[in-house]
Each structure stands twice: as C-alpha cells, then as structure tokens.
Design a protein around this motif. Structure first.
Motif, PDB file in Angstrom:
ATOM      1  N   GLN A 359    -105.857  17.000 -44.019  1.00  0.00           N
ATOM      2  CA  GLN A 359    -105.981  16.046 -42.924  1.00  0.00           C
ATOM      3  C   GLN A 359    -105.704  14.621 -43.374  1.00  0.00           C
ATOM      4  O   GLN A 359    -105.226  14.397 -44.474  1.00  0.00           O
ATOM      5  CB  GLN A 359    -107.379  16.212 -42.302  1.00  0.00           C
ATOM      6  N   GLN A 360    -106.016  13.661 -42.514  1.00  0.00           N
ATOM      7  CA  GLN A 360    -105.530  12.289 -42.704  1.00  0.00           C
ATOM      8  C   GLN A 360    -106.502  11.364 -43.426  1.00  0.00           C
ATOM      9  O   GLN A 360    -106.176  10.194 -43.631  1.00  0.00           O
ATOM     10  CB  GLN A 360    -105.165  11.689 -41.336  1.00  0.00           C
ATOM     11  N   LYS A 382     -99.375  13.416 -41.593  1.00  0.00           N
ATOM     12  CA  LYS A 382     -99.524  14.397 -40.523  1.00  0.00           C
ATOM     13  C   LYS A 382    -100.548  15.457 -40.938  1.00  0.00           C
ATOM     14  O   LYS A 382    -100.427  16.055 -42.000  1.00  0.00           O
ATOM     15  CB  LYS A 382     -98.178  15.050 -40.210  1.00  0.00           C
ATOM     16  N   SER A 383    -101.551  15.666 -40.090  1.00  0.00           N
ATOM     17  CA  SER A 383    -102.558  16.689 -40.372  1.00  0.00           C
ATOM     18  C   SER A 383    -101.950  18.080 -40.194  1.00  0.00           C
ATOM     19  O   SER A 383    -101.121  18.306 -39.306  1.00  0.00           O
ATOM     20  CB  SER A 383    -103.743  16.540 -39.413  1.00  0.00           C
ATOM     21  N   SER A 384    -102.387  18.988 -41.033  1.00  0.00           N
ATOM     22  CA  SER A 384    -101.900  20.365 -40.916  1.00  0.00           C
ATOM     23  C   SER A 384    -102.951  21.317 -41.475  1.00  0.00           C
ATOM     24  O   SER A 384    -103.899  20.904 -42.156  1.00  0.00           O
ATOM     25  CB  SER A 384    -100.572  20.540 -41.657  1.00  0.00           C
ATOM     26  N   TRP A 400     -97.895  26.509 -43.540  1.00  0.00           N
ATOM     27  CA  TRP A 400     -98.454  25.244 -43.068  1.00  0.00           C
ATOM     28  C   TRP A 400     -98.106  25.043 -41.604  1.00  0.00           C
ATOM     29  O   TRP A 400     -96.946  25.177 -41.206  1.00  0.00           O
ATOM     30  CB  TRP A 400     -97.927  24.075 -43.886  1.00  0.00           C
ATOM     31  N   GLU A 402     -98.649  22.232 -38.549  1.00  0.00           N
ATOM     32  CA  GLU A 402     -99.092  20.883 -38.209  1.00  0.00           C
ATOM     33  C   GLU A 402    -100.023  20.894 -37.005  1.00  0.00           C
ATOM     34  O   GLU A 402     -99.839  21.673 -36.063  1.00  0.00           O
ATOM     35  CB  GLU A 402     -97.892  19.978 -37.921  1.00  0.00           C
ATOM     36  N   SER A 403    -101.025  20.020 -37.059  1.00  0.00           N
ATOM     37  CA  SER A 403    -101.945  19.816 -35.940  1.00  0.00           C
ATOM     38  C   SER A 403    -102.191  18.315 -35.844  1.00  0.00           C
ATOM     39  O   SER A 403    -103.112  17.782 -36.465  1.00  0.00           O
ATOM     40  CB  SER A 403    -103.257  20.565 -36.173  1.00  0.00           C
ATOM     41  N   PRO A 404    -101.347  17.603 -35.096  1.00  0.00           N
ATOM     42  CA  PRO A 404    -101.338  16.139 -35.125  1.00  0.00           C
ATOM     43  C   PRO A 404    -102.699  15.522 -34.805  1.00  0.00           C
ATOM     44  O   PRO A 404    -103.433  15.984 -33.921  1.00  0.00           O
ATOM     45  CB  PRO A 404    -100.308  15.775 -34.049  1.00  0.00           C
TER      46      PRO A 404
END
Length: 599
Positions: A359-360, A382-384, A400, A402-404
């Motif tokens: 995550q960020q 970018k969160s993933s 992987w 991505e989950s923004p």
C-alpha cells in the motif's frame, strides 16, 4: 488521545536500523547482565495514575510468580543505575547523558504534535498501570457459559518509564493481561513481557532505547540514533538481542503463547498453574527464525499451519513470507519483490493463497535528514494486493492486482470465489492513510469494505459494506477463527467512536450489510471484541459463540470483562477486575485442554 491516533499497529523502523547497523559492541557483553523477574524487585515507576489530564506513573507491585504473597514497593526517586562499568564506560556514559540532556532541552523548545505528545497519547485510560499478581475469586454478575474454560489474554502498550520526549501510544512496553476462568471461578493477573529492551532499561533505571514513532523523526531522531549506537559501542547497552516491545499481537501456536510486535522476534510467555504470567524469552523457533515477524500471523483452522511475514525498512528484500508446520518446522523464506519498504501490519489467507497488501504508506528514512517523519503517505504509489500460493517456494507465481487508493491497517478475512476467478478481501479502509503517525487536519475514517481481486483480468473493485447512513469507524476485531480463510457471513468489530476510544462493538452481516450493535454506554469504553466459538466444530452456526472484551468505566475508574452472546448480543456475564485495565491492542483465548499441554 487525539483524533488522529489509533491503537493497533507499530512499525519496525528501529529494529531494522539496529539490525543493519555496522556498529558493534567493542566491550564484552559480560559487562552487562540482564536477568528476569526476581522476588521483591526494586521499584522503577512513580505514584499511581488516576487523572486523565496529567502524566503520573504508578508504583509497582512485584511478586514471584510462584508465590501468592505480593510485595508492595513504595516509589523511590528516579536514579540512574550503572551496572558493572569500567572507568572508560562511566566517562562515556556521563558524556552521552550530557549530550542527551542537551538534545532533550532543544526538543522541549518546540511543541510536540498530538501524535507524539505523551500528555495526549497516554492520558486517561491509555496511561500505564503497575503489574498485578494473581487475584482470585473475582466477583461475577450473571452466569459464565459452561463452555468457557481457559484463559483470555490481551496485549497492550504500557510504558515502564515516563517519556522524556516524544511518545506514541504504540511505543510502550508490552504488558499482557490474563483472565483465567476455571469452571466459573475467575482470576486476573497482568505482567510486563520481559523483552531485552525492558530488562536493560529496568536495570539502568531509565529509557535509553529510541522510540520508533515518538522519537525517530526529524533531526532529533537522527541524534537519538547516534546516541544509542554510541552507547552500544561502549557496551552501555546491547541491541544485538532485539529492540522490540512485544506489545501488539498474541498467538497460541505449537503449545506456546507468543507475544509480538513487528520490530522483533516473538517472545514466549508461559501461563503458570496459578494463572500468572512468566516470560520464557525471545523465541526463534529453535534457531529457525532469523528475522522479525509481524504481529498478525495467521493460523489456518484446517491445516493448523501458521503463516507470517517479515518486513525490513533498510535493505532488500523489504519483505519475506514464510510458514510453519503445526510442529513448528519453518519453511524457507520467500522473498517478495517490493520497490520500496512498505508499512505492512497485516495480511490475509484463503484456502490456497496468502494475500499481501502493498500500500501507499511507506518508509523513507531520508526524510529524517530533512526534518520530517520516516513514515509517509506516497500519493504517487499505486496500492495493490499480491496473491501468492501458500506453498510457494519463490515469488514467481505471485499475481499483483491494483486497488487504487486503498489502505487497510487490518484485513479481517479473505476467501476464494472460483466461479468468478476472484479473491474477496474484507478489511477496514483508512483515510488519511498516515494519520496514525503524522498529524493532519482531516478526521480519520475507517470504512469496512469488500475488495474483489480478479486473478484473470488483474482488475479490482471496492465497495463499503455498510450504508452511508449507518457508517461508523470499525477497527480491531475478527471473524470466527474456525472459518478463517473461508467465506464468512459475520465480522465482529470495535466501534471506534469517538476515535480512538471504543464505545461498543458491531456484528456486521457481510452479505447484507446489516449492522447490530452492542454499546457499552454511560462513559464506558472497551477494545477489540474477541469472538470465542462455542466449540471448534465447523458444523455449528457461524455466530454460535461469545464476544469477550475488557470494558473500562471512566466515571468510577473501574474495569471489567464482559461476555456477550454473539447470536443475540445480550450480556451473559461481567467480571469485576481488581485493577484498571488500560485500552490496548489484540488478544487470544487458550482453552483449558491446550493450557495443560503448554511447552
């Protein structure tokens, strides 16, 4: 505490810095002797705390765990004790103490942000308590269900000494609270987990290890690190056997209770036959574990394996995955490729996969050089989520997705839905992501969410599980542990309102979004709701069990343990505790049969 503070995590900045440091002790460690609990120990804390606005530290009650006769030791003036140091060490200690005093004087010229102000972070029932020897035959209101026999344990942060500078709630020394239930008879005890850090500071009579969040920021954080390593060079402290506080998680695995924080190895804590607690020591799984382990390992309810992660904030690999067989045999580490060191307090498992959040919120130690915090929110990242087979021997098969703009401190469960090629993740998404560590104007929100990760398309979706009209901050909790990694209908989560206090807990239907609440009421607050299944059978109804939680009454300054029926949320029993239990972190329950088989 400030609205920008939480109760449930701790990064391991300091451990990684110390473990990767090129500095080593020039003096034999035989000049330092750190020993565990003795009877009639010397007092190291000062006066009882009963005020929510002032910082006072309690006198300690010390006792031999094998002896039922406690010994009260009156508070004494703070003194700095010098173990058997030679003349050079004494001179070095004096010089370094003077340098530290100058540093503290400079720090006191500037106001502390609320996130590291000890008058905010450890006020009221967040403040520390002394150890408590076993107190038996506790008063009970109602009836304890006959199926509940064993010990409920909860970890928390409980600073041994009054902070001299910045302090975050997560920085406190680990203390475990234990309530033993034996056929309706109840006892209580609480003890520090005797980490190497705790033993050394107790022997010295003062805090000397830098606090990972409260002190390691800006130029003063660099100064504190230099002071600490200088003390190590002269043999005044020893960081080679761990620097962690073991204050966050608890897990019972391979017949051992392990207390954990992600800045160190776990610590083995033993429950005595009388219901007291003894620290056995730092536990490396018979010399198999060579790195730290995060505070939220997962036990698969079917295979009985334990799965874990370890992260490093200084050098690659920044993340490793490993697992243990039920007998404690460890798998080889799997290095997970990450471009930057990432805050990773929790993860999830399914029947066949581990779910790893990247995550960020990241670590950038160079920010300390420019006067900032080393824990930051990187809006450009970018969160993933990484989906890795549980039995992987390397990371080549990781997927992987991505989950923004997703940041979940905790993931409550995950499962596979083969018909849609998705992994479903249930977690509380927190905004602003770094507000636990860095002061900000925006109010913190923790939204229970469903995140769907499609393994074929590489796409994701995210939605809140609760309607906007019923939205509350939900943090700290669990699902039925007998169904972890499989599709579950219910989650039991703390209602963190007003943040960060817990006014009750919610039973959330993950299929319909229905929320049922148990509110403590009338200035009473609790912590993590622990779901205890009535039995270990998966044939029982998923919600057939009980919620156990400590609750504190801020009017009369008394604490209790509540047992609530998870099906109808009715209070079954409350147990009056002999002393205050501070708000804390995570817990577990060990049944009587497992207790009898402790290692």
């Amino acid at each position: 505490m400030a609205s920008s503070t939480s109760n449930w995590a701790k990064p391991q900045i300091f451990h990684s810095l110390s473990s990767s440091s090129p500095l080593h002790l020039d003096y034999s460690p035989t000049s330092i002797s750190w020993k565990r609990r003795k009877p009639n120990r010397t007092n190291i804390l000062h006066s009882a705390l009963h005020s929510p606005s002032l910082l006072h530290f309690p006198k300690q009650t010390y006792q031999n765990p094998k002896d039922d006769n406690s010994v009260n030791v009156e508070a004494k003036p703070k003194t700095h004790r010098h173990p058997q140091w030679n003349l050079l060490q004494k001179a070095a200690a004096m010089a370094l103490d003077m340098a530290e005093a100058a540093l503290v004087s400079l720090e006191h010229q500037h106001p502390l942000p609320k996130t590291v102000d000890p008058h905010v972070q450890i006020s009221g029932n967040f403040a520390p308590v002394p150890e408590q020897p076993v107190k038996k035959s506790l008063p009970i209101t109602g009836t304890i269900p006959s199926c509940i026999n064993g010990v409920y344990l909860r970890n928390g942060a409980n600073p041994l000494f009054e902070p001299v500078a910045g302090h975050h709630f997560f920085d406190g020394d680990g203390m475990v609270h234990a309530v033993t239930i034996d056929n309706g008879n109840v006892s209580y005890a609480c003890r520090f987990t005797e980490t190497q850090r705790y033993l050394q500071e107790k022997e010295l009579g003062r805090p000397v290890f830098p606090k990972a969040i409260g002190e390691l920021h800006g130029h003063s954080g660099v100064g504190r690190l230099l002071l600490f390593y200088a003390r190590g060079v002269f043999g005044l402290v020893d960081h080679t056997h761990g620097t962690g506080v073991a204050n966050a998680g608890l897990v019972y695995f391979n017949n051992r209770l392990l207390a954990m924080s992600e800045d160190d190895l776990p610590y083995h804590v033993r429950i005595t036959s009388s219901g007291d607690l003894e620290t056995v020591g730092r536990y490396d799984f018979d010399d198999q574990l060579k790195s730290t382990m995060i505070a939220h390992p997962k036990i698969d309810p079917f295979s009985k394996e334990l799965f874990a992660l370890s992260y490093d904030v200084v050098r690659k690999p920044y993340l490793k995955y490993f697992r243990f067989q039920p007998d404690g045999t460890k798998s080889p580490d799997v290095e997970i490729p990450l471009s930057v060191p990432t805050m990773m307090h929790d993860f999830a498992i399914t029947e066949n996969f581990v779910v790893i959040p990247d995550q960020q919120v990241v670590f950038k130690l160079q920010e300390m050089i420019t006067g900032g915090s080393p824990v930051i929110y990187d809006k450009n990242k970018k969160s993933s989520f990484g989906i890795l087979p549980k039995n992987a021997s390397d990371s080549k098969d990781i997927i992987w997705v991505e989950s923004p703009d997703t940041f979940c401190f905790h993931l409550w469960n995950a499962w596979e839905e083969s018909e849609s090629d998705e992994v479903v993740v249930i977690g509380s998404c927190m905004t602003p992501p770094d507000s636990i560590f860095n002061e900000c104007d925006e109010s913190l929100k923790s939204v229970l969410s469903e995140i769907r990760l499609n393994l074929k398309t590489g796409k994701s979706t995210r939605r809140p599980l609760i309607s906007e009209s019923e939205q509350v901050n939900l943090e700290a909790g669990m699902v039925n542990k007998n169904r972890l990694g499989r599709k579950t209908r219910y989650a039991y989560l703390a209602i963190a309102e007003p943040w960060p206090k817990v006014s009750g807990f919610a039973k959330v239907d993950l299929f319909t979004g229905e929320v049922k609440k148990h509110i403590y009421g009338n200035r009473r607050y609790g912590g993590e709701p622990f779901f205890l299944p009535r039995d270990d059978s998966c044939e029982s109804a998923e919600d057939d069990g009980y919620i156990i939680s400590f609750v504190h009454d801020e009017k009369n300054w008394k604490s209790e343990l509540q047992i609530v029926n998870a099906m109808n949320l009715q209070l079954e029993a409350s147990i009056e505790l002999p002393s205050r239990v501070p708000y804390g972190f995570h817990g577990t329950f060990i049944d009587a049969k497992s207790l009898a088989n402790q290692a």
